[in-house]
Design an enzyme around this catalytic site. Structure first.
Site, PDB file in Angstrom:
ATOM      1  N   ASP A   1       0.858  -1.257   0.021  1.00 49.89           N
ATOM      2  CA  ASP A   1       0.090   0.032   0.058  1.00 49.89           C
ATOM      3  C   ASP A   1       0.979   1.203  -0.116  1.00 49.89           C
ATOM      4  O   ASP A   1       0.523   2.364   0.336  1.00 49.89           O
ATOM      5  CB  ASP A   1      -0.801  -0.065   0.918  1.00 49.89           C
TER       6      ASP A   1
ATOM      7  N   HIS B   1      25.355   3.975 -17.459  1.00 50.85           N
ATOM      8  CA  HIS B   1      24.290   4.355 -16.860  1.00 50.85           C
ATOM      9  C   HIS B   1      24.356   3.510 -15.448  1.00 50.85           C
ATOM     10  O   HIS B   1      23.330   2.956 -14.867  1.00 50.85           O
ATOM     11  CB  HIS B   1      23.136   3.878 -17.515  1.00 50.85           C
TER      12      HIS B   1
ATOM     13  N   ASP C   1      27.697  11.966 -12.091  1.00 56.72           N
ATOM     14  CA  ASP C   1      26.461  12.668 -12.888  1.00 56.72           C
ATOM     15  C   ASP C   1      25.163  12.865 -12.083  1.00 56.72           C
ATOM     16  O   ASP C   1      24.557  11.686 -11.829  1.00 56.72           O
ATOM     17  CB  ASP C   1      26.315  11.728 -14.180  1.00 56.72           C
TER      18      ASP C   1
ATOM     19  N   ASP D   1      21.561  19.010 -14.642  1.00 59.72           N
ATOM     20  CA  ASP D   1      22.280  18.161 -15.024  1.00 59.72           C
ATOM     21  C   ASP D   1      23.870  18.212 -15.030  1.00 59.72           C
ATOM     22  O   ASP D   1      24.205  18.856 -16.381  1.00 59.72           O
ATOM     23  CB  ASP D   1      21.479  17.500 -16.502  1.00 59.72           C
TER      24      ASP D   1
ATOM     25  N   HIS E   1      28.464   8.239 -26.974  1.00 62.28           N
ATOM     26  CA  HIS E   1      27.220   8.909 -26.917  1.00 62.28           C
ATOM     27  C   HIS E   1      27.326  10.256 -27.562  1.00 62.28           C
ATOM     28  O   HIS E   1      28.118  10.769 -27.811  1.00 62.28           O
ATOM     29  CB  HIS E   1      26.663   8.993 -25.259  1.00 62.28           C
TER      30      HIS E   1
ATOM     31  N   HIS F   1      21.825  17.073 -24.943  1.00 57.32           N
ATOM     32  CA  HIS F   1      20.244  16.950 -25.208  1.00 57.32           C
ATOM     33  C   HIS F   1      19.638  18.267 -24.571  1.00 57.32           C
ATOM     34  O   HIS F   1      20.233  18.907 -23.864  1.00 57.32           O
ATOM     35  CB  HIS F   1      19.962  15.615 -24.269  1.00 57.32           C
TER      36      HIS F   1
ATOM     37  N   HIS G   1      15.818  14.885 -19.980  1.00 54.63           N
ATOM     38  CA  HIS G   1      16.097  14.727 -21.553  1.00 54.63           C
ATOM     39  C   HIS G   1      14.894  15.284 -21.972  1.00 54.63           C
ATOM     40  O   HIS G   1      13.901  14.684 -22.202  1.00 54.63           O
ATOM     41  CB  HIS G   1      16.079  13.479 -22.031  1.00 54.63           C
TER      42      HIS G   1
ATOM     43  N   GLU H   1      28.198  17.637 -22.935  1.00 61.22           N
ATOM     44  CA  GLU H   1      28.837  16.512 -22.028  1.00 61.22           C
ATOM     45  C   GLU H   1      29.608  15.477 -22.806  1.00 61.22           C
ATOM     46  O   GLU H   1      29.155  14.273 -22.775  1.00 61.22           O
ATOM     47  CB  GLU H   1      27.612  15.972 -21.455  1.00 61.22           C
TER      48      GLU H   1
ATOM     49  N   TYR I   1      35.687   6.876 -22.466  1.00 61.39           N
ATOM     50  CA  TYR I   1      35.606   5.738 -21.584  1.00 61.39           C
ATOM     51  C   TYR I   1      36.674   4.608 -22.313  1.00 61.39           C
ATOM     52  O   TYR I   1      36.060   4.221 -23.017  1.00 61.39           O
ATOM     53  CB  TYR I   1      34.212   5.325 -21.510  1.00 61.39           C
TER      54      TYR I   1
ATOM     55  N   ARG J   1      33.599  12.331 -17.863  1.00 62.34           N
ATOM     56  CA  ARG J   1      32.802  12.859 -18.615  1.00 62.34           C
ATOM     57  C   ARG J   1      32.717  14.361 -17.756  1.00 62.34           C
ATOM     58  O   ARG J   1      32.570  14.337 -16.718  1.00 62.34           O
ATOM     59  CB  ARG J   1      31.411  12.541 -18.627  1.00 62.34           C
TER      60      ARG J   1
ATOM     61  N   GLU K   1      30.178  17.642 -17.791  1.00 61.45           N
ATOM     62  CA  GLU K   1      29.009  18.181 -18.345  1.00 61.45           C
ATOM     63  C   GLU K   1      28.382  19.349 -17.666  1.00 61.45           C
ATOM     64  O   GLU K   1      28.164  19.513 -16.433  1.00 61.45           O
ATOM     65  CB  GLU K   1      27.875  16.939 -18.108  1.00 61.45           C
TER      66      GLU K   1
END
Ligand code: GLY
Ligand code: MN
Ligand code: MN
Length: 447
Positions: free
Chosen positions: A43, A247, A264, A275, A354, A358, A365, A394, A398, A415, A417
């Site tokens: 619940d 991710h 990130d 972001d 990548h 964006h 996004h 960004e 890698y 990265r 960003e």
């Protein structure tokens, strides 16, 4: 003006602008519902997060609500369906506006109990030629529409006609949401500042031996204490080789001296996302190989920032970043040249797989087409950037451990960003309250 008067002015202008678009399409009824509540287990529900489109047009944050806009030859009418007041439920769950107060507080023409939605919608849809809905985006609303249209069609013998066309209302709102107004940019700047502060805190508290989740806790603490209800997306706190998992979400490993930490993370504030990614050494000092790769990514980001300006198309920053990264990969012996061939054959994708950015807004996004919507079936051109659009920049690199790669580069994932507002001249980075240069990061971590 009181905050509520400002909210009414802002959201009613958006509803009017949408109604004008509906009339251009022949008029009709628009139906935009907020997000459904979602059960977590037994619940207990997930924390409620309203639907961004609905919130953009109403500012109303309660669950179980639907906005209806009628825009036809008779004029424009806005109707909010929302929960009725309920003394008992309000004792358990908190305040509800109820239709009467909601109509006043949110500047609607009418507000009705949401329980009446099924009875009212067939009446509103009768004799309209178009219905503007979120097309095929939620099985419940799809089914509701089928039910309502069925009831209208059942009255055909009394001369009542049902809408013949469904038009995607979200596509109309996407174009509006893509260009942020001064209020939206103000909120996004504040969200960006909070997130930048959280990244600073992470740099200052990180030590070898801590777990990734302990650093995540520092980020969340900083978000929350500045009034952000939740992060804009699941935070990535990735030490060492985990940074090469784009991710990565476990955030459960121990941080090791000599490795990098990629974070990130961004907060949501008043419905708007930020972001940010920063990558820094767990020990506070970059190794020579880490610094070389870091400065390569930073140079790629600089090139992308310079390419982010009105008139440039959406992919230009990405193309600029790819050029710099690919040259760097060749220079460091990670891939074979020559440059143009390494780009055209996408050799760089082994280490940079990548896109460089964006749209950013209410959703991390964010909505908005990336290509110009033309009627031709040839490839649609990338959209040109305009002042007021917000996007991330960004780039990253890698490098997974492999026999053909110099071990000094193994498991380096980086990265960087930042969030950029397109201005009349170029772009403004709104996330730079957290250091980005090697010198500044090392200085902050040593303090
Ligand atoms: N944090 C999600 C992204 O950078 O796209
Ligand atoms: Mn991003
Ligand atoms: Mn991100």
């Amino acid at each position: 003006m009181t905050p509520n008067a400002q909210l009414i002015e802002r959201t009613s202008a958006r509803r009017k602008a949408l109604a004008a678009q509906m009339i251009e399409h022949g008029g009709g009824i628009a139906i935009i519902s907020t997000a459904p509540e979602a059960l977590r287990n037994r619940d207990t529900e997930y924390p409620f997060r309203w639907d961004s489109y609905f919130y953009y047009l109403t500012g109303f944050t309660e669950p179980q609500a639907t906005l209806v806009i009628r825009a036809d030859s008779q004029g424009v009418e806005t109707i909010l369906f929302c929960r009725e007041k309920n003394q008992e439920r309000e004792i358990w769950d908190g305040y509800r506006y109820g239709p009467q107060q909601a109509q006043l507080s949110f500047g609607m023409d009418r507000a009705l109990p949401v329980d009446q939605l099924n009875a009212e919608m067939p009446k509103l849809l009768a004799n309209q030629s178009n219905v503007f809905v979120a097309m095929a985006s939620n099985p419940t609303t799809d089914m509701q529409l089928q039910l309502w249209l069925g009831e209208v069609r059942a009255q055909a013998r009394s001369g009542i006609s049902a809408p013949r066309n469904t038009i995607d209302v979200l596509a109309l709102i996407d174009e509006m949401r893509l260009r942020k107004d001064a209020h939206e940019l103000g909120v996004m700047r504040r969200a960006a500042k909070i997130s930048a502060q959280a990244h600073c805190r992470a740099m200052q508290t990180t030590r070898a031996g801590m777990h990734e989740y302990e650093v995540e806790a520092e980020l969340l603490y900083e978000f929350k204490r500045h009034g952000s209800p939740f992060p804009a997306y699941g935070s990535i706190v990735a030490g060492g080789r985990n940074a090469c998992v784009l991710h990565y979400r476990e955030n459960s490993d121990r941080l090791v001296d000599g490795s990098l930490l990629l974070i990130d993370a961004g907060c949501e504030l008043e419905g708007y996302a930020s972001d940010i990614t920063r990558t820094f050494p767990v020990s506070g000092k970059f190794s020579a190989a880490q610094q070389a790769m870091y400065e390569l990514v930073l140079a790629a980001q600089d090139a992308a920032v310079k390419a982010t300006k009105p008139g440039a198309h959406f992919m230009q920053p990405h193309e600029a970043a790819v050029r710099v990264l690919t040259q760097g990969m060749i220079d460091h012996g990670l891939i074979q040249g020559p440059l143009d061939e390494a780009i055209s054959t996408e050799r760089y994708k082994r280490f940079y797989m990548h896109r460089t950015g964006h749209w950013l807004g209410m959703d991390v996004h964010d909505c908005g087409d990336y290509r110009v919507q033309t009627s031709s079936d040839t490839e649609k051109p990338w959209r040109a950037l305009e002042p007021g659009m917000v996007l991330t920049i960004e780039p990253g690199i890698y490098i997974q451990a492999a026999a053909d790669i110099d071990p000094k580069f193994h498991d380096i994932g980086i990265r960087i960003e930042d969030d950029a507002v397109v201005t009349s001249q170029g772009c403004e980075l709104i996330t730079r309250d957290v250091p980005v240069s090697v010198r500044e990061i090392e200085a902050l971590m040593q303090r």
